[in-house]
Design a protein around this motif. Structure first.
Motif, short mmCIF file in Angstrom:
data_model
loop_
_atom_site.label_atom_id
_atom_site.label_comp_id
_atom_site.label_asym_id
_atom_site.label_seq_id
_atom_site.Cartn_x
_atom_site.Cartn_y
_atom_site.Cartn_z
N SER A 116 36.21 118.40 93.15
CA SER A 116 35.68 119.74 93.01
C SER A 116 36.63 120.72 93.70
O SER A 116 37.69 120.32 94.17
CB SER A 116 34.27 119.83 93.60
OG SER A 116 33.63 121.02 93.19
N ARG A 117 36.25 122.00 93.73
CA ARG A 117 37.14 123.00 94.32
C ARG A 117 36.34 124.10 95.00
O ARG A 117 35.14 124.27 94.75
CB ARG A 117 38.02 123.62 93.25
CG ARG A 117 37.24 124.52 92.26
CD ARG A 117 38.18 125.29 91.38
NE ARG A 117 37.44 126.19 90.48
CZ ARG A 117 38.02 127.02 89.62
NH1 ARG A 117 39.34 127.04 89.53
NH2 ARG A 117 37.31 127.81 88.84
N PRO A 153 37.01 128.43 96.33
CA PRO A 153 35.61 128.76 96.05
C PRO A 153 35.24 128.31 94.64
O PRO A 153 36.07 128.27 93.75
CB PRO A 153 35.58 130.29 96.17
CG PRO A 153 36.97 130.72 95.85
CD PRO A 153 37.86 129.65 96.39
N GLY A 154 34.00 127.95 94.48
CA GLY A 154 33.51 127.47 93.20
C GLY A 154 32.96 126.07 93.32
O GLY A 154 32.46 125.66 94.36
N GLY A 155 33.02 125.33 92.22
CA GLY A 155 32.58 123.94 92.23
C GLY A 155 31.19 123.71 91.68
O GLY A 155 30.85 122.59 91.31
N SER A 156 30.38 124.75 91.63
CA SER A 156 29.05 124.66 91.02
C SER A 156 28.79 125.99 90.32
O SER A 156 29.48 126.98 90.59
CB SER A 156 27.97 124.38 92.08
OG SER A 156 27.76 125.50 92.90
N PRO A 157 27.82 126.06 89.40
CA PRO A 157 27.62 127.28 88.61
C PRO A 157 27.50 128.57 89.43
O PRO A 157 28.17 129.56 89.13
CB PRO A 157 26.33 126.98 87.83
CG PRO A 157 26.37 125.49 87.64
CD PRO A 157 26.94 124.96 88.93
N ILE A 158 26.65 128.57 90.45
CA ILE A 158 26.49 129.78 91.26
C ILE A 158 27.75 130.07 92.05
O ILE A 158 28.20 131.22 92.15
CB ILE A 158 25.27 129.65 92.19
CG1 ILE A 158 23.98 129.59 91.38
CG2 ILE A 158 25.22 130.80 93.20
CD1 ILE A 158 22.73 129.31 92.20
N SER A 163 37.59 117.60 97.71
CA SER A 163 37.42 119.04 97.53
C SER A 163 38.74 119.76 97.78
O SER A 163 39.34 119.63 98.84
CB SER A 163 36.35 119.60 98.47
OG SER A 163 36.14 120.98 98.24
N ASP A 164 39.16 120.50 96.75
CA ASP A 164 40.36 121.35 96.86
C ASP A 164 39.94 122.60 97.63
O ASP A 164 39.41 123.54 97.08
CB ASP A 164 40.84 121.69 95.45
CG ASP A 164 42.17 122.44 95.44
OD1 ASP A 164 42.58 122.93 96.51
OD2 ASP A 164 42.78 122.53 94.37
N ARG A 165 40.16 122.57 98.93
CA ARG A 165 39.78 123.56 99.94
C ARG A 165 38.34 123.34 100.43
O ARG A 165 37.48 122.88 99.70
CB ARG A 165 39.94 125.01 99.46
CG ARG A 165 41.40 125.38 99.15
CD ARG A 165 41.57 126.89 99.09
NE ARG A 165 42.93 127.28 98.78
CZ ARG A 165 43.93 127.27 99.65
NH1 ARG A 165 43.72 126.89 100.89
NH2 ARG A 165 45.15 127.65 99.28
N PHE A 166 38.15 123.70 101.71
CA PHE A 166 36.81 123.71 102.30
C PHE A 166 36.83 124.70 103.44
O PHE A 166 37.53 125.72 103.37
CB PHE A 166 36.40 122.29 102.74
CG PHE A 166 34.93 122.14 103.04
CD1 PHE A 166 33.97 122.41 102.07
CD2 PHE A 166 34.49 121.75 104.29
CE1 PHE A 166 32.61 122.29 102.33
CE2 PHE A 166 33.13 121.62 104.58
CZ PHE A 166 32.19 121.89 103.59
N VAL A 167 36.14 124.44 104.50
CA VAL A 167 35.90 125.44 105.54
C VAL A 167 37.17 125.93 106.24
O VAL A 167 37.26 127.10 106.63
CB VAL A 167 34.89 124.88 106.57
CG1 VAL A 167 35.48 123.71 107.34
CG2 VAL A 167 34.44 125.98 107.53
N ASP A 168 38.18 125.07 106.39
CA ASP A 168 39.40 125.48 107.10
C ASP A 168 40.09 126.65 106.39
O ASP A 168 40.74 127.48 107.04
CB ASP A 168 40.37 124.31 107.21
CG ASP A 168 39.78 123.14 107.99
OD1 ASP A 168 39.32 123.36 109.12
OD2 ASP A 168 39.77 122.01 107.46
#
Length: 217
Positions: free
Chosen positions: A38-39, A41-46, A95-100
Motif C-alpha cells: 500500500s502507500r 498518503p492514500g491506500g484506502s478510498p477515504i 507501506s510506501d511511506r508512513f509516519v516518519d
C-alpha cells in the motif's frame, strides 16, 4: 497481531517506489504469507481522497498545520482500513511511506516542529509503528535531478517546493534515523536501482529469517 509491518521511507527522488516494486515479488516467493503493498498518503478510498487534496498543485495557500493534520487523518484511515486488518490476518504489510514522512516533511520541511508533528501522529496511529523501516538515503540534489529527468506530467505540490525545503527534509530524516537505530535501517539510494533493491531485500530477509527463506539456505 501475527503479521509483519515494513515501511519504506526516503526523500523525493530516492527511488524507493521503484525498489519496492522489484522487492515485492521476490519477497512473496520467499514466504507462505501473503505480501500486501500500500502507500501513503492514500491506500484506502477515504485516504486517497485526502491525498488528492494534499498534493493538488493548486492548493499552494494550504497552511502547514492543515497539511500535517490532513496527512495524519489520511494515515489514521489507512491504518484502520488496511494496515491493521492485514496484520491481524498474519500477512506481510508493506507501506510506501508512513509516519516518519510526516515528521520529516511537515515537522522539518515545513518548520512546524518535529515533536509537534510526531504528537499529532501518535494520536493517529496509537503506537502502531512498523517492525522495520527501510530508509533510502539520497541527497536532495541527486533526488531532485532524478525527478526532473524522469518525471512524467506535472510535479506535485511538495516536489515543486524550494531546495531549502528539501534540505530540511533530508536533515530531519537523518535525525529520525539516528534516533531509531533498531527500527530504521539505511540503504545508499545513490547506487544503481538493482543494487538499491538488492540491499533493501537483504535488510528485510536478515531481520526476518524465519519468515523469508533465502534460496539455498
Amino acid at each position: 497481531m501475527s503479521g509483519i509491518f515494513i515501511s519504506f521511507e526516503g526523500p523525493d527522488g530516492a527511488g524507493k517506489t521503484t525498489a519496492i516494486k522489484r522487492i515485492m515479488p521476490q519477497l512473496q516467493k520467499m514466504t507462505d504469507k501473503e505480501v500486501v503493498l500500500s502507500r501513503e498518503p492514500g491506500g484506502s478510498p477515504i485516504s486517497e481522497k485526502i491525498r488528492k487534496i494534499i498534493l493538488d498543485i493548486h492548493d499552494e495557500e494550504m497552511d502547514p498545520r492543515t497539511e500535517a493534520l490532513l496527512y495524519a487523518a489520511s494515515r489514521r484511515q489507512h491504518l484502520v482500513d488496511v494496515i491493521l486488518p492485514t496484520l491481524n490476518e498474519g500477512k506481510v504489510m508493506l507501506s510506501d511511506r508512513f509516519v516518519d514522512s510526516s515528521i520529516a516533511y511537515q515537522g522539518g520541511g515545513r518548520e512546524i516542529g518535529t515533536k509537534e508533528v510526531a504528537n499529532i501522529n501518535n494520536f493517529a496511529i496509537e503506537g502502531h509503528l512498523p517492525d522495520l523501516t527501510i530508509y533510502f538515503d539520497v541527497t536532495p540534489g541527486v533526488g531532485l535531478a532524478r525527478i526532473k529527468k524522469d518525471h512524467e506530467g506535472e510535479m506535485d505540490r511538495l516536489e515543486k517546493a524550494a531546495i531549502s525545503f528539501h534540505n530540511r527534509v533530508y536533515d530531519s530524516y537523518a535525525e529520525i534515523v539516528k534516533q531509531n537505530p533498531n527500527r530504521i535501517k539505511t540503504v545508499n539510494a545513490e547506487q544503481s536501482p538493482d543494487k538499491v533493491a538488492a540491499d533493501a531485500l537483504n535488510l528485510i530477509t536478515t531481520r526476518f529469517p524465519k519468515i523469508f527463506k533465502v534460496q539455498g539456505e
